[in-house]
Motif scaffolding. Sequence first.
Motif, short mmCIF file in Angstrom:
data_model
loop_
_atom_site.label_atom_id
_atom_site.label_comp_id
_atom_site.label_asym_id
_atom_site.label_seq_id
_atom_site.Cartn_x
_atom_site.Cartn_y
_atom_site.Cartn_z
N ARG A 105 -6.54 8.57 2.65
CA ARG A 105 -7.07 7.27 3.09
C ARG A 105 -7.35 6.37 1.89
O ARG A 105 -8.36 5.66 1.88
CB ARG A 105 -8.35 7.48 3.89
CG ARG A 105 -8.20 8.33 5.14
CD ARG A 105 -9.57 8.63 5.72
NE ARG A 105 -10.36 9.46 4.82
CZ ARG A 105 -11.68 9.61 4.92
NH1 ARG A 105 -12.36 8.97 5.85
NH2 ARG A 105 -12.33 10.40 4.08
N ASP A 106 -6.47 6.34 0.93
CA ASP A 106 -6.71 5.58 -0.28
C ASP A 106 -6.74 4.08 0.00
O ASP A 106 -5.76 3.50 0.48
CB ASP A 106 -5.62 5.90 -1.31
CG ASP A 106 -5.84 5.19 -2.62
OD1 ASP A 106 -6.98 4.81 -2.91
OD2 ASP A 106 -4.85 5.01 -3.36
N ARG A 107 -7.86 3.45 -0.31
CA ARG A 107 -8.00 2.03 -0.02
C ARG A 107 -7.16 1.15 -0.94
O ARG A 107 -6.97 -0.04 -0.67
CB ARG A 107 -9.47 1.60 -0.11
CG ARG A 107 -10.07 1.66 -1.49
CD ARG A 107 -11.48 1.05 -1.52
NE ARG A 107 -12.39 1.82 -0.71
CZ ARG A 107 -13.30 2.64 -1.22
NH1 ARG A 107 -13.39 2.81 -2.53
NH2 ARG A 107 -14.12 3.31 -0.44
N PHE A 108 -6.66 1.73 -2.04
CA PHE A 108 -5.81 0.96 -2.94
C PHE A 108 -4.32 1.09 -2.58
O PHE A 108 -3.47 0.61 -3.30
CB PHE A 108 -6.02 1.41 -4.38
CG PHE A 108 -7.36 1.03 -4.94
CD1 PHE A 108 -7.65 -0.27 -5.28
CD2 PHE A 108 -8.35 2.00 -5.10
CE1 PHE A 108 -8.89 -0.61 -5.79
CE2 PHE A 108 -9.59 1.66 -5.61
CZ PHE A 108 -9.88 0.35 -5.95
N GLY A 109 -4.04 1.74 -1.46
CA GLY A 109 -2.65 1.88 -1.04
C GLY A 109 -1.96 0.56 -0.80
O GLY A 109 -0.72 0.47 -0.82
#
Length: 902
Positions: A105-109
């Motif tokens: 769930r990487d928010r920087f994706g």
Amino acid sequence: MRLPSGGTGITREKELSFAFDGKPHRGFEGDTVASALLAAGVRTVGRSFKYHRPRGIWGHGVEEPNAIFDVKLAGFHEPNARGTTTPLADGLVVRSINARPDASRDRFGFLDRFAKFIPAGFYYKTFMWPSWERFEPRIRAMAGLGEIDREWAPKAFSSHVHDTCDVLVVGAGNSGLRAALAAARDGRSVTVVDEGFAPGGQLLYRSRTADGEHAEEWLASTLAELSRLGVTIMSRSTAYGIYDHNLVCVAELKKATNPPISHRIRPKQIVLATGAIERPLVFPNNDRPGIMSAASALFYLRRHGVRVGERIVIASNNDSTAEVAEAFRVVGANVTEVSSVANVRGKNRVEAVIDENGRSIPADALLVSGGYSPTVHLFCQAKGKLAWSDERAAFVPKDEVQGVKVIGSANGDFRWRVQASWPTKPTKERAWIDFQNDVTSKDVALAARENFRSVEHLKRYTTLGMATDQGKTSNVNGLAALAAFTGRSIAETGTTTFRPPYTPVSMMAFTGYRHGQLFNPVRRLALETEHRAAGAIFGEYGGWLRPAAYDRDIQSEALRAREGVGIFDASPLGKVEVIGPDAGLLLDFNGYGKVSTLKPGRIRYGLTLNENGSVYDDGVIARLDETRFLVSCSSSHVTGVHLRLEDIRQDLFDPTRLSIHNATSRWATLTVTGPKSRSLLDSLSLGLDLGNEAFPHMSWRMATFEGGPVRLARVSFSGDLSFEVSVPQSKAASLFCALREAGARFNATMLGLEALMILRAEKGYIVIGKDTDGLTLPHDLGIVGPRDKRTDEFVGRRSLFTEWAQEKKRRQFTGLSITDGGGPLATGAHAIERVTGKSRSIGFVTSSYFSPTIGKPIALGLIENAMERQGEIIEMQHLGAVRKARVSAACAFDPEGARLNA
């Protein structure tokens, strides 16, 4: 994904629990973090460095570019640990790096959506206006892999082991074990190091026969014979560097929660059986989780009982994958083999593979093999050269290196055929070459267009092969792409430089037990107890705990010694003996002035220089007899001078004609200084005429004290009549008591180092490292004779004649007299010169004291053109305050030197 049975590397009876990104999982003893995650069905284990794209496990060893974790267990913490080489342990806490809040769930994706705006080199082009400094803090905050726990401290430190052997074999695969067996049978001592968890290499997971036996049987019998022959086999031991004179550094990890053991091995012969690394194929979206090395998939199947997929597609440019396909069919997987891949479908994992004909093949795993690259890193570190082989589609060792032999797959001896498959032009969709650093074929094409045609420029412009990967999986594909995009052959394009370490090594491997007090232990005087009883106040000087003062009024202490007699413990001064027919020649080469002309019984002051001509140390040298000299160097440089002399002895002289012996710890030295020093020593009945005629300044004599030898030297660091009295350490306390008892009749004072510093500064005597810096040359100190008169070679000679060395504005050693009626100048205060309203530093104060002898402040310094500025008044500035001082002679007291021969 774990099969109900199988897995020769795990113990199913011992189940282990661990956590990944906050979620609980289970595995078995013998698992690695990577194999346990694969068995648990975890596909996304991390995020790529630049675009934060989801990444899955690719390999099974140190070549793994994606599965990099933060690992903690029972107080142990290792950032940036490879999941493929980290053994699973009960209670292990594993977190993905470069992802917030976690890998899935990487928010920087979202950064991947802006990929076309941040190609290779965009930092250099984008953040120059209005200034790099405005953007730098935020960019640096996002840079790097992993985070350091600032509160963490190691509970243990690495052991350091120094060893040697006849043959060191790096790699315990088929070739390495055969080489070890042959050498051991020949009666040679053999050590084998291997980074795997068990010896065997590919024999552990590929179906092969060796000498007519099944691989498993051959391996067992071979290991048994090696054991009988006394061969040392070190598993989980990575040879990460080959250095000068075939020094091999090895990090051995015996237990996950302990630091590595650092081995430094010097073998007579190195055999590199380091194998080869399977390369990826380059095609659009080839970085999706579920795409992995075909050989690694077979490894996980047979060593860990993990089937990496149920619907498997295999793409390869060589025939090494035939066994892989068969092995997965045996365990019930649906296997499809294709000759090439056009694309992959699936956002966060492989869902379908598009083959060369445009056919969509449903799949949950894509196993690829783009050929093998021999693991030549250590060979290149040993200065080996590489040659391109079209037949093997790889760089292989070109010429032999003395003392190093490369065998097996590392030498390009593959058992399979390969047909080169390279990226010849950028694809419409991005095709990854470097998974860890997010370098695509488009980035390589951009570098080529912008004329970064050198492989070293390509590496730095695109970051291809940097970070922890060091080009293991990406190097050859990147070079091939650059060759295609620039119209050259791969051989013409060349390869980058391989430097140690071969793979990242924990910093704990370099700490050892030398930390805190053990890192630089304070050395203690033999007479420390006696000094404390005499009221000494101690301080550390040059690594020694020495009396700083005996009287809190240091001025008074200095004055009493100047007017009467002082006793000072000079035991830390170096006493390095140089013995042999060539002793004088060695010291001539080592020193600025010649000493081979010195007569026995005499002493000469001299300097030693670095290669750049700067002053390294000063001291006196006594000639004991025709073939024996005693070098008395400054106390902080004893070890350095000793090693330096030994280096010169071994490199330039016949070692059989010279011997170097550091006798500093054998002798205790007490200095008796001042006008009454001769009278005090005469009262000890040493049986020696201490008069100027019989015992002139800068000479030495032997006498007897309590039936044993005592050596007296007429040298002075105070500028007064002085004698250095040296006795064996066992007699130190007796001599100290005798001098104190006799000194009472002459009102002798115990002299601390701080008071001695005042006395020497009054005379303008230098302290190396205090009144000099790394740029000070001997002629900056006013010592020019040897430079102008010597025609023979000595260390630093050529540097004294360079343009830099002969600049007119050099900082020269000088005295500084206070002219404004104030107190002493601040040490470090700058001399300033004002030019067109601006001020600049022209030097600084190196030593500053109030002189009790002449009743005013004195100072020494390094000032531009000091010799020509004599008499000039200059401004001195410190913390905003401006003072006035006159450039004057360094010697402020007894410039004629009459007191030396009083």
